[in-house]
Design a protein around this motif. Structure first.
Motif, PDB file in Angstrom:
ATOM      1  N   GLN A 245      25.809  33.125  38.994  1.00  0.00           N
ATOM      2  CA  GLN A 245      26.708  33.916  39.839  1.00  0.00           C
ATOM      3  C   GLN A 245      25.944  34.601  40.968  1.00  0.00           C
ATOM      4  O   GLN A 245      26.461  34.735  42.090  1.00  0.00           O
ATOM      5  N   GLU A 246      24.711  35.009  40.699  1.00  0.00           N
ATOM      6  CA  GLU A 246      23.899  35.609  41.752  1.00  0.00           C
ATOM      7  C   GLU A 246      23.520  34.579  42.804  1.00  0.00           C
ATOM      8  O   GLU A 246      23.485  34.871  44.011  1.00  0.00           O
ATOM      9  N   LEU A 247      23.244  33.353  42.395  1.00  0.00           N
ATOM     10  CA  LEU A 247      22.937  32.302  43.368  1.00  0.00           C
ATOM     11  C   LEU A 247      24.145  31.967  44.229  1.00  0.00           C
ATOM     12  O   LEU A 247      24.001  31.606  45.413  1.00  0.00           O
ATOM     13  N   LEU A 248      25.347  32.096  43.673  1.00  0.00           N
ATOM     14  CA  LEU A 248      26.554  31.799  44.450  1.00  0.00           C
ATOM     15  C   LEU A 248      26.760  32.788  45.593  1.00  0.00           C
ATOM     16  O   LEU A 248      27.445  32.472  46.577  1.00  0.00           O
ATOM     17  N   THR A 249      26.207  33.974  45.486  1.00  0.00           N
ATOM     18  CA  THR A 249      26.307  34.939  46.584  1.00  0.00           C
ATOM     19  C   THR A 249      25.329  34.632  47.712  1.00  0.00           C
ATOM     20  O   THR A 249      25.434  35.227  48.789  1.00  0.00           O
ATOM     21  N   MET A 250      24.371  33.733  47.477  1.00  0.00           N
ATOM     22  CA  MET A 250      23.329  33.445  48.470  1.00  0.00           C
ATOM     23  C   MET A 250      23.457  32.050  49.079  1.00  0.00           C
ATOM     24  O   MET A 250      23.071  31.845  50.229  1.00  0.00           O
ATOM     25  N   PHE A 251      23.962  31.055  48.289  1.00  0.00           N
ATOM     26  CA  PHE A 251      23.994  29.675  48.768  1.00  0.00           C
ATOM     27  C   PHE A 251      25.397  29.098  48.603  1.00  0.00           C
ATOM     28  O   PHE A 251      26.279  29.692  47.981  1.00  0.00           O
ATOM     29  N   HIS A 252      25.521  27.906  49.156  1.00  0.00           N
ATOM     30  CA  HIS A 252      26.760  27.134  48.984  1.00  0.00           C
ATOM     31  C   HIS A 252      26.897  26.762  47.504  1.00  0.00           C
ATOM     32  O   HIS A 252      25.891  26.548  46.811  1.00  0.00           O
ATOM     33  N   PRO A 253      28.162  26.679  47.004  1.00  0.00           N
ATOM     34  CA  PRO A 253      28.323  26.343  45.578  1.00  0.00           C
ATOM     35  C   PRO A 253      27.626  25.054  45.162  1.00  0.00           C
ATOM     36  O   PRO A 253      27.124  24.952  44.034  1.00  0.00           O
ATOM     37  N   MET A 254      27.575  24.043  46.067  1.00  0.00           N
ATOM     38  CA  MET A 254      26.892  22.790  45.712  1.00  0.00           C
ATOM     39  C   MET A 254      25.391  23.024  45.531  1.00  0.00           C
ATOM     40  O   MET A 254      24.774  22.495  44.601  1.00  0.00           O
TER      41      MET A 254
END
Length: 262
Positions: A179-188
């Motif tokens: 979830q933290e990565l989703l705030t920084m990058f595209h979902p793919m």
């Protein structure tokens, strides 16, 4: 039957030839040949050569006497040559400290024919060694969970209200890294690319690092790779747990409070 030495056979042959010569030339030369033979025997005894036993000298002398008196010289010489050795005093056979008669050939070091050191092994049987340890560990954790649940209530919230969405809405702690990565990058990228690359690197690690040593200080590559992986994921989980407030915005827990429930 004992084998007659070669030098005795040679002397018997010479005596046979002398006897034949004396028989052909007459009996006048017998005393001279006898004296010559005695002189030869004496010279042999006085020199450093092998000494002829007395019983053989007596037999050769009797053979010469018979030849001089016209007896059968060839038969006497053959008897002297093939006569067995008389049984003298038995010579004691050399024996070892334990009474054995074997002869020592050589001394071989034990390291060349046998392994004097036990080879250490790191293999144990699954039963009972491994399964007993796992079973005891399972019993300990089950007892701890049972005792903990008696004194501490489960962190359950009230029934979910579909008309009210909690803010912030967070995933369980083990998914907060994603979830933290989703705030920084595209979902793919956040959901497929970055986790896929991390898993691929972990799969390649045993083929890149072929060091069989089990000491951590000798496995720097493997220890470094696993430490980077764990720290990267642990930092993402900590940020999503304690530093994300309403709207999943970045906040400081000591200013805006703690927006995290187990």
């Amino acid at each position: 039957m004992a084998e007659v030495p070669e030098h005795l056979l040679k002397r018997a042959q010479e005596a046979r030839e002398r006897a034949q010569a004396q028989q052909g030339g007459g009996g006048e030369a017998a005393p001279e040949s006898s004296g010559a033979e005695s002189a030869d025997a004496g010279s042999d005894e006085g020199s450093g050569g092998p000494k002829i036993p007395d019983h053989l000298l007596d037999r050769s002398k009797s053979a010469r006497d018979q030849a001089a008196s016209g007896g059968a010289a060839p038969a006497a010489a053959a008897a002297v040559a093939t006569a067995p050795m008389p049984a003298g005093p038995a010579q004691p056979e050399p024996t070892g400290p334990g009474g054995g008669t074997q002869r020592l050939l050589t001394v071989v070091k034990s390291g060349s024919i046998q392994d004097v050191k036990a080879t250490p092994t790191d293999k144990v049987h699954v039963w009972p060694h491994l399964l007993v340890v796992e079973f005891v560990a399972a019993l300990i954790f089950t007892a701890f969970t049972l005792i903990f649940s008696i004194f501490v209530n489960a962190p359950l919230l009230e029934l979910a209200n579909f008309n009210e969405t909690p803010n912030p809405s967070k995933a369980p702690w083990y998914f907060l890294g994603l979830q933290e990565l989703l705030t920084m990058f595209h979902p793919m990228v956040a959901g497929v690319t970055i986790p896929g690359i991390a898993l691929f690197l972990l799969i390649l690690a045993p083929y890149v690092d072929r060091n069989p040593n089990k000491k951590p200080e000798d496995r720097k590559f493997a220890i470094s790779l696993m430490t980077i992986h764990l720290m990267f994921w642990a930092i993402l989980v900590l940020i999503g747990s304690f530093f994300r407030g309403p709207g999943f915005n970045f906040v400081f827990p000591w200013e805006a409070g703690l927006f995290f429930d187990l």
